[in-house]
Design an enzyme around this catalytic site. Sequence first.
Site, PDB file in Angstrom:
ATOM      1  N   HIS A 105     -28.519 -16.018  21.274  1.00  0.00           N
ATOM      2  CA  HIS A 105     -28.548 -15.530  22.654  1.00  0.00           C
ATOM      3  C   HIS A 105     -27.288 -14.701  22.928  1.00  0.00           C
ATOM      4  O   HIS A 105     -26.291 -15.216  23.441  1.00  0.00           O
ATOM      5  CB  HIS A 105     -28.613 -16.701  23.636  1.00  0.00           C
ATOM      6  CG  HIS A 105     -29.919 -17.411  23.658  1.00  0.00           C
ATOM      7  ND1 HIS A 105     -30.924 -17.120  24.557  1.00  0.00           N
ATOM      8  CD2 HIS A 105     -30.396 -18.414  22.872  1.00  0.00           C
ATOM      9  CE1 HIS A 105     -31.964 -17.906  24.336  1.00  0.00           C
ATOM     10  NE2 HIS A 105     -31.675 -18.691  23.319  1.00  0.00           N
ATOM     11  N   CYS A 129     -34.346 -14.929  20.653  1.00  0.00           N
ATOM     12  CA  CYS A 129     -34.776 -16.303  20.365  1.00  0.00           C
ATOM     13  C   CYS A 129     -36.302 -16.343  20.200  1.00  0.00           C
ATOM     14  O   CYS A 129     -36.820 -15.854  19.195  1.00  0.00           O
ATOM     15  CB  CYS A 129     -34.289 -17.240  21.466  1.00  0.00           C
ATOM     16  SG  CYS A 129     -34.330 -18.991  20.993  1.00  0.00           S
ATOM     17  N   GLU A 168     -26.662 -12.655  25.199  1.00  0.00           N
ATOM     18  CA  GLU A 168     -26.355 -12.463  26.627  1.00  0.00           C
ATOM     19  C   GLU A 168     -25.276 -13.415  27.121  1.00  0.00           C
ATOM     20  O   GLU A 168     -24.588 -13.130  28.107  1.00  0.00           O
ATOM     21  CB  GLU A 168     -27.615 -12.627  27.475  1.00  0.00           C
ATOM     22  CG  GLU A 168     -28.249 -14.014  27.447  1.00  0.00           C
ATOM     23  CD  GLU A 168     -29.284 -14.190  26.358  1.00  0.00           C
ATOM     24  OE1 GLU A 168     -30.100 -15.121  26.462  1.00  0.00           O
ATOM     25  OE2 GLU A 168     -29.282 -13.393  25.406  1.00  0.00           O
TER      26      GLU A 168
END
Length: 586
Positions: free
Chosen positions: A521, A394, A523
Amino acid sequence: LWFPCLWFVQRVVGSMKYILVTGGVISGIGKGIIASSVGTILKSCGLHVTAIKIDPYINIDAGTFSPYEHGEVFVLDDGGEVDLDLGNYERFLDIRLTKDNNLTTGKIYQSVINKERRGDYLGKTVQVVPHITDAIQDWVMRQAKVPVDDDDVEPQVCVIEVRQELLDASFDSIEEREFLATGEQKTKPTQNSVRELRGLGLSPDLIMCRCSTPLDNSVKEKISMFCHVEPEQVICVHDVSSIYRVPLLLENQGVVGYFCRRLNLPIETKPRKMLAKWKEMSDRSDRLLEQCSIALVGKYTKFSDSYASVIKALEHSALAISHKLEVKYVDSADLEASRLQEEPVRYHEAWQKLSRRCKHSLNVPGGFGVRGTEGKIQAISWARKQKKPFLGVCLGMQLAVCEFARNMLDWKDANSTEFDPETEHPVVIDMPEHNPGQMGGTMRLGKRRTIFKTKNSILRKLYGDVDHVEERHRHRFEVNPELTQHFEEKGFRFVGQDVEGERMEVIELDDHPYFVGVQYHPEFTSRPIKPSPPYLGLLLAAAGRLPGYLQKGCRLSPRETYSDGSGSSSPDSEIADLKLHSLAQE
């Protein structure tokens, strides 16, 4: 010693089984992990499980929270900005939740007020009882039925975590304040917490006791006697080597059998493959010898929960390649030239930590605000020049664009308009349709598709040589598409874009071991047995094994693999299908 208490209040409404998890004494000691673990052991028995988190704050969602106060903001497929505990639910249970799985006081009052304005209450006086209480019950019962697994089957069990503010009520005597410091296992705080619960008309079915060491039998018997529960209803949750051992800890103490009797659950008698897989994963984690160090450069490094999902994604990837993860947190503000003038010792310590102690790779996660951005750019420049593996997420990707523009395109003032609206080289700009003036819920949020524009992409190969991926986003600024050609000419490639081809989603740098940035993102979708490809690539590159992995068609060698019979986090799939094996020595 931390000796708080967690309660389970179980109720049956129709065919749906509800398990309520709440707790007192002190916050932040693992209600979310225990709620996730309860769901995990039930799912391992073949049940479909969902989870709901109820928070007392008046905020509509977690979108505007400070990371220092509440930790990271977790983002769901539908764009919901929610409490980080929902990330634990998704990772443990391998499910996909929605924004309505995080219930807040603000959401409830907003829904009731909207109904009142529409005239739904037909002129009645709207009050907390029954209108607010009914709204909470209706919301939970409605959301509990929403499928969260890939097979779209309606859940059979709903685990509900309720956050309570009982700290002041629990510490009303000198003896209770001392229990945190003496190291002795005290039962009075637990007794008082249960008394608070009974004062609300509820009696616990199970008492989960958090402690640093296994619970003494005398302490367990005392809790049983004074809290009016059977000894089997007092469960010890002591410190373990990994949070992934908690489901095993609960299962070993007969929690599944108790649930089966208490809720008349249709539990299958076949071997629990999923828990066997968790045991293998935990055992292998304890055996790791080789270490891989990662420098995490950010602005919220004083509170690790600010990057909870990032750390979990790194851990998942490290475990997949049989390495022990060492994360070195570096405050990006300490890397800036201004810090050299103000606190030279702190400045040099930060650079020493980055360049000497974190010799393997660099991760720059997302964030907002100008503070520390120049330090992040300096760290990215170091990784690019020293050919250290780098992953920017990001804002981390956007700052990689800024760094390259300044140092390779000679645009010295290149910046994001978020930080310098007057820059002559706005390489990162705002998205007008996602910046209407309000802060909450106005960003580009949720699952979006990214199209790979070339087959010669490292990240594409890491994803399995697919044409596109769908990942979760949370941003208000984007790379300026009008300037991308200048970067491409210098080997800074935008290999992934959105469906319209207007927004840059993935960057890669030629002639570098691993220099990758993603606007999304990744994750948020990483799982213990299915690590996120961008993070897996970072760990492979840090361990010097990425070339071999790519050469083998992105397959890890079968040494020390999870056994085929160990199950997976989905009731109907096998772990072998995930192709997650540890990497053999080159």
